[in-house]
Design an enzyme around this catalytic site. Structure first.
Site, PDB file in Angstrom:
ATOM      1  N   PHE A  14       0.830  -1.215   0.000  1.00  0.00           N
ATOM      2  CA  PHE A  14       0.000   0.000   0.000  1.00  0.00           C
ATOM      3  C   PHE A  14       0.866   1.267   0.000  1.00  0.00           C
ATOM      4  O   PHE A  14       0.535   2.253  -0.664  1.00  0.00           O
ATOM      5  CB  PHE A  14      -0.900   0.069   1.249  1.00  0.00           C
ATOM      6  CG  PHE A  14      -1.842  -1.080   1.436  1.00  0.00           C
ATOM      7  CD1 PHE A  14      -2.105  -1.989   0.416  1.00  0.00           C
ATOM      8  CD2 PHE A  14      -2.503  -1.244   2.655  1.00  0.00           C
ATOM      9  CE1 PHE A  14      -3.003  -3.044   0.610  1.00  0.00           C
ATOM     10  CE2 PHE A  14      -3.398  -2.290   2.856  1.00  0.00           C
ATOM     11  CZ  PHE A  14      -3.639  -3.190   1.844  1.00  0.00           C
ATOM     12  N   SER A 138      -7.536  -1.702   9.588  1.00  0.00           N
ATOM     13  CA  SER A 138      -7.873  -2.958   8.900  1.00  0.00           C
ATOM     14  C   SER A 138      -9.277  -3.379   9.302  1.00  0.00           C
ATOM     15  O   SER A 138      -9.748  -3.042  10.399  1.00  0.00           O
ATOM     16  CB  SER A 138      -6.891  -4.050   9.312  1.00  0.00           C
ATOM     17  OG  SER A 138      -7.336  -5.315   8.872  1.00  0.00           O
ATOM     18  N   TYR A 151      -3.010  -9.273  16.174  1.00  0.00           N
ATOM     19  CA  TYR A 151      -3.016  -8.399  14.981  1.00  0.00           C
ATOM     20  C   TYR A 151      -4.293  -7.556  14.951  1.00  0.00           C
ATOM     21  O   TYR A 151      -4.251  -6.326  14.826  1.00  0.00           O
ATOM     22  CB  TYR A 151      -2.879  -9.221  13.698  1.00  0.00           C
ATOM     23  CG  TYR A 151      -2.998  -8.337  12.472  1.00  0.00           C
ATOM     24  CD1 TYR A 151      -2.005  -7.407  12.177  1.00  0.00           C
ATOM     25  CD2 TYR A 151      -4.123  -8.387  11.653  1.00  0.00           C
ATOM     26  CE1 TYR A 151      -2.121  -6.553  11.080  1.00  0.00           C
ATOM     27  CE2 TYR A 151      -4.242  -7.544  10.553  1.00  0.00           C
ATOM     28  CZ  TYR A 151      -3.245  -6.631  10.275  1.00  0.00           C
ATOM     29  OH  TYR A 151      -3.364  -5.779   9.200  1.00  0.00           O
ATOM     30  N   GLY A 182      -9.832  -4.701   3.636  1.00  0.00           N
ATOM     31  CA  GLY A 182      -9.926  -6.151   3.807  1.00  0.00           C
ATOM     32  C   GLY A 182      -8.839  -6.822   2.992  1.00  0.00           C
ATOM     33  O   GLY A 182      -7.793  -6.219   2.694  1.00  0.00           O
TER      34      GLY A 182
HETATM   35  P1  NDP Z   1       3.559  -5.032   3.048  1.00  0.00           P
HETATM   36  O1  NDP Z   1       4.227  -6.113   3.835  1.00  0.00           O
HETATM   37  O2  NDP Z   1       3.618  -5.118   1.573  1.00  0.00           O
HETATM   38  O3  NDP Z   1       4.148  -3.621   3.504  1.00  0.00           O
HETATM   39  C1  NDP Z   1       4.399  -3.320   4.857  1.00  0.00           C
HETATM   40  C2  NDP Z   1       5.296  -2.097   4.944  1.00  0.00           C
HETATM   41  O4  NDP Z   1       5.542  -1.798   6.336  1.00  0.00           O
HETATM   42  C3  NDP Z   1       6.644  -2.328   4.294  1.00  0.00           C
HETATM   43  O5  NDP Z   1       6.967  -1.185   3.526  1.00  0.00           O
HETATM   44  C4  NDP Z   1       7.600  -2.451   5.473  1.00  0.00           C
HETATM   45  O6  NDP Z   1       8.882  -1.941   5.095  1.00  0.00           O
HETATM   46  C5  NDP Z   1       6.920  -1.539   6.502  1.00  0.00           C
HETATM   47  N1  NDP Z   1       7.357  -1.847   7.865  1.00  0.00           N
HETATM   48  C6  NDP Z   1       7.123  -2.985   8.573  1.00  0.00           C
HETATM   49  N2  NDP Z   1       7.712  -2.913   9.780  1.00  0.00           N
HETATM   50  C7  NDP Z   1       8.326  -1.693   9.844  1.00  0.00           C
HETATM   51  C8  NDP Z   1       9.103  -1.044  10.834  1.00  0.00           C
HETATM   52  N3  NDP Z   1       9.376  -1.606  12.010  1.00  0.00           N
HETATM   53  N4  NDP Z   1       9.583   0.203  10.578  1.00  0.00           N
HETATM   54  C9  NDP Z   1       9.318   0.793   9.382  1.00  0.00           C
HETATM   55  N5  NDP Z   1       8.584   0.221   8.409  1.00  0.00           N
HETATM   56  C10 NDP Z   1       8.099  -1.012   8.632  1.00  0.00           C
HETATM   57  O7  NDP Z   1       2.057  -5.023   3.536  1.00  0.00           O
HETATM   58  P2  NDP Z   1       0.807  -4.053   3.194  1.00  0.00           P
HETATM   59  O8  NDP Z   1       1.156  -3.037   2.200  1.00  0.00           O
HETATM   60  O9  NDP Z   1      -0.330  -4.950   2.933  1.00  0.00           O
HETATM   61  O10 NDP Z   1       0.579  -3.407   4.615  1.00  0.00           O
HETATM   62  C11 NDP Z   1       0.494  -2.011   4.841  1.00  0.00           C
HETATM   63  C12 NDP Z   1      -0.466  -1.765   6.000  1.00  0.00           C
HETATM   64  O11 NDP Z   1      -1.753  -2.210   5.619  1.00  0.00           O
HETATM   65  C13 NDP Z   1      -0.129  -2.525   7.276  1.00  0.00           C
HETATM   66  O12 NDP Z   1      -0.352  -1.669   8.360  1.00  0.00           O
HETATM   67  C14 NDP Z   1      -1.115  -3.687   7.285  1.00  0.00           C
HETATM   68  O13 NDP Z   1      -1.391  -4.128   8.573  1.00  0.00           O
HETATM   69  C15 NDP Z   1      -2.304  -3.021   6.647  1.00  0.00           C
HETATM   70  N6  NDP Z   1      -3.316  -3.889   6.033  1.00  0.00           N
HETATM   71  C16 NDP Z   1      -2.978  -4.830   5.093  1.00  0.00           C
HETATM   72  C17 NDP Z   1      -3.977  -5.601   4.499  1.00  0.00           C
HETATM   73  C18 NDP Z   1      -3.676  -6.669   3.507  1.00  0.00           C
HETATM   74  O14 NDP Z   1      -4.497  -7.590   3.344  1.00  0.00           O
HETATM   75  N7  NDP Z   1      -2.564  -6.596   2.786  1.00  0.00           N
HETATM   76  C19 NDP Z   1      -5.397  -5.379   4.816  1.00  0.00           C
HETATM   77  C20 NDP Z   1      -5.623  -4.384   5.831  1.00  0.00           C
HETATM   78  C21 NDP Z   1      -4.625  -3.664   6.371  1.00  0.00           C
HETATM   79  P3  NDP Z   1      10.288  -2.569   5.510  1.00  0.00           P
HETATM   80  O15 NDP Z   1      10.120  -4.042   5.658  1.00  0.00           O
HETATM   81  O16 NDP Z   1      11.181  -2.153   4.391  1.00  0.00           O
HETATM   82  O17 NDP Z   1      10.603  -1.876   6.798  1.00  0.00           O
HETATM   83  C1  8X3 Z   2      -5.341  -7.552   6.905  1.00  0.00           C
HETATM   84  C2  8X3 Z   2      -6.712  -8.087   6.716  1.00  0.00           C
HETATM   85  O1  8X3 Z   2      -8.275  -9.938   7.339  1.00  0.00           O
HETATM   86  O2  8X3 Z   2      -6.119 -10.566   6.449  1.00  0.00           O
HETATM   87  O3  8X3 Z   2      -5.375  -6.500   7.800  1.00  0.00           O
HETATM   88  O4  8X3 Z   2      -6.302  -9.716   8.673  1.00  0.00           O
HETATM   89  S1  8X3 Z   2      -6.846  -9.640   7.335  1.00  0.00           S
END
Ligand code: NDP
Ligand code: 8X3
Length: 253
Positions: A14, A138, A151, A182
């Site tokens: 994202f 989320s 989580y 989602g």
């Molecule tokens: P990704 O794993 O693709 O991206 C996660 C990002 O978070 C990476 O850029 C990672 O960068 C960064 N990150 C993780 N830990 C740290 C840290 N300690 N310090 C700095 N940066 C950090 O997942 P998404 O894009 O899916 O996730 C983005 C957000 O969306 C999250 O908060 C996730 O919980 C939320 N979300 C995701 C959903 C899904 O189904 N994908 C649905 C709903 C919410 P790096 O590792 O380089 O530090």
């Molecule tokens: C990510 C959505 O439903 O996989 O936040 O936990 S779920």
């Protein structure tokens, strides 16, 4: 006016899509995550489109966050929009079998990382009486599911923190929004299942999940509303996802 946008977790998913979306609009971008090589590749991609600053930073480190954000180059210091996106899920085990250290990491990242950055950048927004904080929550913060334990609880924190920020900031022109996606295909499941490609792939098999660009679009839309409009929250699911009935254990009941 050129918007200055701080995006945490810009190295993937994202955050990466959000950076591209704001890049197209010519915003000035601060790209933050731990993987510098990914951020630099993005910086290169956006060259000629917008100004960018790469910030390699682990958000769980409160001192580092305070130190780095207090020394932003002047051109990037007045942040108009903070996208608190960095976060992760680790494991899908039931609570009685889950790893305590995974729980700690999720709390440290999704809760503490988010408030470290918010607390560091909010005083500047208040002083300028201008700004917008968009948190990435989320649906897991709204609905319970097996294995969602910590989580989901971190995302429930994000939801309530968003609302409480609004309460604190009433009387300022600062806006606060929670985006609640989602099922979406990113590196999320790969991280959740500790790099197990097959297990991560199974999550999306036979589905048409949300794409990172869908979430970027929601962030962009919320931030593009007129100043007098505060979008409190946006919940998005792919069309292929909906709620199940409440579970009933007929064996022990
Ligand atoms: P990704 O794993 O693709 O991206 C996660 C990002 O978070 C990476 O850029 C990672 O960068 C960064 N990150 C993780 N830990 C740290 C840290 N300690 N310090 C700095 N940066 C950090 O997942 P998404 O894009 O899916 O996730 C983005 C957000 O969306 C999250 O908060 C996730 O919980 C939320 N979300 C995701 C959903 C899904 O189904 N994908 C649905 C709903 C919410 P790096 O590792 O380089 O530090
Ligand atoms: C990510 C959505 O439903 O996989 O936040 O936990 S779920």
């Amino acid at each position: 006016m050129t918007k200055t946008v701080f995006i945490s977790g810009a190295s993937s998913g994202f955050g990466l899509a959000t950076a591209r979306q704001f890049g197209r609009s010519g915003a000035r971008l601060i790209l933050c995550a731990r993987r510098r090589d990914r951020l630099e590749a993005l910086q290169k991609e956006l060259e000629g489109q917008c100004e960018t600053l790469v910030l390699e930073m682990d958000l769980t480190d409160a001192d580092k966050v305070a130190q780095v954000t207090s020394k932003l180059p002047p051109a990037f210091a007045d942040i108009d929009l903070l996208v608190n996106n960095a976060g992760l899920a680790l494991g899908l085990e039931p609570a009685h079998r889950a790893s305590l250290s995974d729980w700690d990491t999720m709390v440290d990242t999704n809760i503490k990382g988010l408030y470290h950055l918010t607390r560091a950048l909010l005083p500047g927004m208040v002083a300028r009486n201008r700004g917008h904080v968009i948190n990435i929550g989320s649906i897991a913060g709204n609905y319970a599911y097996p294995g969602g334990n910590t989580y989901g609880a971190t995302k429930a924190f994000v939801k309530q923190f968003t609302r409480n920020l609004r309460a604190d900031l009433l009387g300022t022109r600062i806006r606060v929004t929670n985006i609640e996606p989602g099922l979406a295909q990113t590196e999320f499941s790969l991280v959740r299942f500790a790099g197990d490609v097959e297990k991560a792939g199974q999550v999306y098999q036979g589905t048409e999940p949300l794409r990172p660009e869908d979430i970027a679009e929601a962030v962009f839309w919320a931030s593009s509303q007129p100043q007098h409009v505060n979008v409190n929250s946006i919940e998005l699911m792919p069309t292929c996802q909906a709620w199940a009935a409440l579970a009933i254990d007929k064996v022990q009941g």
